[in-house]
Design a protein around this motif. Structure first.
Motif, PDB file in Angstrom:
ATOM      1  N   ALA A  27       0.817  -1.212   0.000  1.00 11.27           N
ATOM      2  CA  ALA A  27       0.000   0.000   0.000  1.00 11.27           C
ATOM      3  C   ALA A  27       0.856   1.270   0.000  1.00 11.27           C
ATOM      4  CB  ALA A  27      -0.925  -0.001   1.211  1.00 11.27           C
ATOM      5  N   GLY A  28       2.175   1.098   0.089  1.00  8.57           N
ATOM      6  CA  GLY A  28       3.064   2.254   0.112  1.00  8.57           C
ATOM      7  C   GLY A  28       3.170   2.908   1.476  1.00  8.57           C
ATOM      8  N   GLY A  29       2.669   2.239   2.501  1.00  9.55           N
ATOM      9  CA  GLY A  29       2.680   2.808   3.839  1.00  9.55           C
ATOM     10  C   GLY A  29       3.904   2.484   4.662  1.00  9.55           C
ATOM     11  N   ALA A  30       4.835   1.757   4.098  1.00  9.09           N
ATOM     12  CA  ALA A  30       6.044   1.394   4.853  1.00  9.09           C
ATOM     13  C   ALA A  30       7.213   1.192   3.898  1.00  9.09           C
ATOM     14  CB  ALA A  30       5.799   0.125   5.664  1.00  9.09           C
ATOM     15  N   TRP A  31       8.402   1.314   4.452  1.00  8.93           N
ATOM     16  CA  TRP A  31       9.664   1.156   3.722  1.00  8.93           C
ATOM     17  C   TRP A  31      10.295  -0.128   4.232  1.00  8.93           C
ATOM     18  CZ3 TRP A  31      15.155   1.683   3.921  1.00  8.93           C
ATOM     19  CH2 TRP A  31      15.764   2.257   2.783  1.00  8.93           C
ATOM     20  N   LEU A  32      10.342  -1.156   3.393  1.00  7.04           N
ATOM     21  CA  LEU A  32      10.850  -2.466   3.791  1.00  7.04           C
ATOM     22  C   LEU A  32      12.367  -2.510   3.644  1.00  7.04           C
ATOM     23  CD1 LEU A  32      10.037  -5.331   4.718  1.00  7.04           C
ATOM     24  CD2 LEU A  32       9.869  -5.945   2.300  1.00  7.04           C
ATOM     25  N   LEU A  33      13.048  -2.719   4.760  1.00  8.26           N
ATOM     26  CA  LEU A  33      14.506  -2.761   4.814  1.00  8.26           C
ATOM     27  C   LEU A  33      14.973  -4.194   5.002  1.00  8.26           C
ATOM     28  CD1 LEU A  33      17.355  -1.524   5.138  1.00  8.26           C
ATOM     29  CD2 LEU A  33      16.797  -1.178   7.572  1.00  8.26           C
ATOM     30  N   ASP A  34      15.681  -4.721   4.015  1.00  7.58           N
ATOM     31  CA  ASP A  34      16.230  -6.076   4.061  1.00  7.58           C
ATOM     32  C   ASP A  34      17.691  -5.975   4.485  1.00  7.58           C
ATOM     33  OD1 ASP A  34      17.353  -8.625   3.385  1.00  7.58           O
ATOM     34  OD2 ASP A  34      15.782  -8.916   1.886  1.00  7.58           O
ATOM     35  N   VAL A  35      18.034  -6.576   5.629  1.00  7.23           N
ATOM     36  CA  VAL A  35      19.380  -6.460   6.183  1.00  7.23           C
ATOM     37  C   VAL A  35      20.224  -7.716   5.968  1.00  7.23           C
ATOM     38  CG1 VAL A  35      18.716  -4.725   7.894  1.00  7.23           C
ATOM     39  CG2 VAL A  35      18.620  -7.151   8.518  1.00  7.23           C
ATOM     40  N   ARG A  36      19.781  -8.602   5.067  1.00 10.66           N
ATOM     41  CA  ARG A  36      20.538  -9.834   4.807  1.00 10.66           C
ATOM     42  C   ARG A  36      21.797  -9.537   4.002  1.00 10.66           C
ATOM     43  NH1 ARG A  36      16.919 -13.478   1.662  1.00 10.66           N
ATOM     44  NH2 ARG A  36      16.342 -11.491   0.744  1.00 10.66           N
ATOM     45  N   GLU A  37      22.651 -10.523   3.933  1.00  5.85           N
ATOM     46  CA  GLU A  37      23.896 -10.412   3.173  1.00  5.85           C
ATOM     47  C   GLU A  37      23.620 -10.395   1.670  1.00  5.85           C
ATOM     48  OE1 GLU A  37      26.859  -9.842   4.569  1.00  5.85           O
ATOM     49  OE2 GLU A  37      25.819  -9.865   6.490  1.00  5.85           O
ATOM     50  N   ASP A  38      24.594  -9.952   0.898  1.00  4.87           N
ATOM     51  CA  ASP A  38      24.437  -9.833  -0.556  1.00  4.87           C
ATOM     52  C   ASP A  38      24.004 -11.149  -1.199  1.00  4.87           C
ATOM     53  OD1 ASP A  38      25.115  -7.128  -0.618  1.00  4.87           O
ATOM     54  OD2 ASP A  38      27.233  -7.516  -1.029  1.00  4.87           O
ATOM     55  N   PHE A  39      24.626 -12.267  -0.816  1.00  6.34           N
ATOM     56  CA  PHE A  39      24.287 -13.537  -1.466  1.00  6.34           C
ATOM     57  C   PHE A  39      22.846 -13.938  -1.167  1.00  6.34           C
ATOM     58  CE2 PHE A  39      25.558 -15.119   2.694  1.00  6.34           C
ATOM     59  CZ  PHE A  39      24.747 -16.223   2.904  1.00  6.34           C
ATOM     60  N   GLU A  40      22.338 -13.590   0.014  1.00  5.62           N
ATOM     61  CA  GLU A  40      20.952 -13.892   0.359  1.00  5.62           C
ATOM     62  C   GLU A  40      19.998 -13.035  -0.477  1.00  5.62           C
ATOM     63  OE1 GLU A  40      20.649 -14.882   4.976  1.00  5.62           O
ATOM     64  OE2 GLU A  40      21.858 -13.075   4.605  1.00  5.62           O
ATOM     65  N   TRP A  41      20.303 -11.765  -0.586  1.00  2.00           N
ATOM     66  CA  TRP A  41      19.506 -10.827  -1.388  1.00  2.00           C
ATOM     67  C   TRP A  41      19.461 -11.273  -2.843  1.00  2.00           C
ATOM     68  CZ3 TRP A  41      16.380  -6.597  -1.118  1.00  2.00           C
ATOM     69  CH2 TRP A  41      16.241  -5.819  -2.269  1.00  2.00           C
ATOM     70  N   GLU A  42      20.624 -11.616  -3.386  1.00  2.95           N
ATOM     71  CA  GLU A  42      20.705 -12.014  -4.797  1.00  2.95           C
ATOM     72  C   GLU A  42      19.900 -13.274  -5.081  1.00  2.95           C
ATOM     73  OE1 GLU A  42      24.934 -12.167  -5.323  1.00  2.95           O
ATOM     74  OE2 GLU A  42      25.107  -9.986  -5.198  1.00  2.95           O
ATOM     75  N   ALA A  43      19.794 -14.171  -4.106  1.00  5.49           N
ATOM     76  CA  ALA A  43      19.026 -15.406  -4.290  1.00  5.49           C
ATOM     77  C   ALA A  43      17.533 -15.120  -4.376  1.00  5.49           C
ATOM     78  CB  ALA A  43      19.314 -16.389  -3.164  1.00  5.49           C
ATOM     79  N   GLY A  44      17.073 -14.103  -3.657  1.00  6.43           N
ATOM     80  CA  GLY A  44      15.666 -13.744  -3.702  1.00  6.43           C
ATOM     81  C   GLY A  44      15.278 -12.804  -2.587  1.00  6.43           C
ATOM     82  N   HIS A  45      14.401 -11.853  -2.907  1.00  3.51           N
ATOM     83  CA  HIS A  45      13.985 -10.836  -1.943  1.00  3.51           C
ATOM     84  C   HIS A  45      12.569 -10.370  -2.256  1.00  3.51           C
ATOM     85  CE1 HIS A  45      14.782  -7.936  -5.166  1.00  3.51           C
ATOM     86  NE2 HIS A  45      15.899  -8.599  -5.353  1.00  3.51           N
TER      87      HIS A  45
END
Length: 122
Positions: A27-45
């Motif tokens: 809904a655009g009401g929040a800013w989702l911050l993913d603090v995982r490592e690069d390899f985790e992010w690259e696998a899927g987010h």
């Protein structure tokens, strides 16, 4: 609304379910911050997430919006809990996403790679 300007409301709780996080993010009401490592992010987010690995957060804190609800996510919820506590101490409106990306995916949330193809949680 005050004088035609919507008032920003922050969550009273410091932890939300993955389903609620999805609602707020979509809904655009929040800013989702993913603090995982690069390899985790690259696998899927999560599609609308912003990636700042835990180890870089101190140096990149200036990238965080101070006027939006922050929802912090990691793989299981442990790292994001630590980040949420630190951000709350620094007066950011932050809430942890309980269960992390595992709960996000289990609640029907998409997990994608940067190219838009289906991703995985590692």
């Amino acid at each position: 609304m005050t004088d035609g300007v919507p008032q920003q409301r922050f969550l009273p709780e410091d932890e939300v379910s993955a389903a609620r996080a999805r609602e707020l993010t979509e809904a655009g009401g929040a800013w989702l911050l993913d603090v995982r490592e690069d390899f985790e992010w690259e696998a899927g987010h999560a599609p609308d997430a912003h990636h700042i690995p835990l180890g870089e957060l101190g140096a990149r804190q200036h990238e965080l919006p101070e006027d939006r609800q922050l929802l912090v996510i990691c793989r299981s919820g442990a790292r994001s809990r630590m980040v949420t506590d630190a951000l709350t101490e620094a007066n950011y409106p932050a809430a942890n996403v309980a269960g992390g990306m595992g709960a996000w995916q289990a609640s029907g949330g998409p997990v994608l790679r940067d190219d838009g193809t289906p991703g995985a949680i590692v």
